[in-house]
Scaffold this motif. Structure first.
Motif, short mmCIF file in Angstrom:
data_model
loop_
_atom_site.label_atom_id
_atom_site.label_comp_id
_atom_site.label_asym_id
_atom_site.label_seq_id
_atom_site.Cartn_x
_atom_site.Cartn_y
_atom_site.Cartn_z
N ARG A 87 28.12 50.71 38.88
CA ARG A 87 29.63 50.38 37.65
C ARG A 87 29.31 49.42 37.02
O ARG A 87 30.27 47.98 37.10
N PRO A 88 29.76 49.89 35.54
CA PRO A 88 29.81 48.25 35.27
C PRO A 88 31.00 48.39 34.40
O PRO A 88 32.22 48.70 35.15
N PRO A 89 31.58 46.17 34.89
CA PRO A 89 32.87 46.04 34.11
C PRO A 89 33.25 46.82 33.21
O PRO A 89 33.23 46.55 32.29
N PHE A 114 30.06 36.04 27.86
CA PHE A 114 30.88 36.92 29.10
C PHE A 114 29.14 38.30 29.12
O PHE A 114 29.30 39.16 28.28
N GLY A 115 29.30 39.23 30.06
CA GLY A 115 28.66 40.38 30.00
C GLY A 115 27.93 40.47 31.65
O GLY A 115 28.49 39.71 32.58
N TRP A 116 27.22 41.79 31.51
CA TRP A 116 26.18 41.88 32.59
C TRP A 116 25.73 42.67 32.27
O TRP A 116 25.36 42.84 31.08
N LYS A 123 24.61 45.03 40.16
CA LYS A 123 24.78 44.74 39.07
C LYS A 123 24.45 43.02 39.03
O LYS A 123 25.86 42.66 39.87
N ARG A 124 24.99 42.46 37.94
CA ARG A 124 25.30 41.09 37.82
C ARG A 124 26.60 40.86 36.56
O ARG A 124 25.52 41.12 35.83
N VAL A 125 27.24 40.65 37.23
CA VAL A 125 28.49 39.86 35.79
C VAL A 125 28.08 38.79 36.40
O VAL A 125 28.48 37.80 36.61
N TRP A 126 28.38 38.15 34.86
CA TRP A 126 27.88 36.49 34.61
C TRP A 126 29.36 36.35 33.05
O TRP A 126 29.48 36.99 32.37
#
Length: 129
Positions: A87-89, A114-116, A123-126
């Motif tokens: 699930r995306p942020p 900021f991204g994912w 997922k990776r949120v960064w």
């Protein structure tokens, strides 16, 4: 390989996140920031952003396991949190009367980027500072 230098980094793997652990993770991250020579201004944003991402894992990921990677290169700190949810942020415009729901918006506003991205396991949120 001559002249190659390693990018300073810290990785924490297989963390199970519970809200009560956030203070200890902030303390450890502050020590990492100081070892990496990060400015106090950048450190404050990193700690705020990392707390937000880890809090979201604890609140929104059914199995709150994640990994964290912090790197510092060319004056930029990059923080990435990987979890097992695809699930995306959701970055939404804050309701200023609400008690929650503004963390990712604030992080996006404070961070340089900021991204994912999806990963094989979730997922990776960064973000970067």
């Amino acid at each position: 390989m001559t002249g190659a230098t390693a990018t300073p980094q810290c990785s924490l793997r297989d963390l199970t996140i519970a809200p009560r652990q956030l203070a200890e993770l902030r303390r450890l991250s502050r020590q990492v920031m100081r070892l990496l020579g990060v400015s106090r201004a950048a450190e404050a944003i990193v700690l705020q952003g990392l707390t937000e991402l880890l809090s979201n894992v604890a609140k929104h990921v059914p199995v709150p396991r994640c990994s964290v990677q912090i790197t510092h290169a060319d004056g930029t700190v990059r923080v990435a949190v990987c979890d097992c949810s695809a699930r995306p942020p959701e970055v939404t415009t804050p309701d200023w009367d609400s008690e929650s729901g503004r963390g990712l918006w604030l992080l996006r506003e404070m961070a340089s980027d900021f991204g994912w991205e999806p990963t094989a396991d979730g997922k990776r949120v960064w973000f970067t500072v």
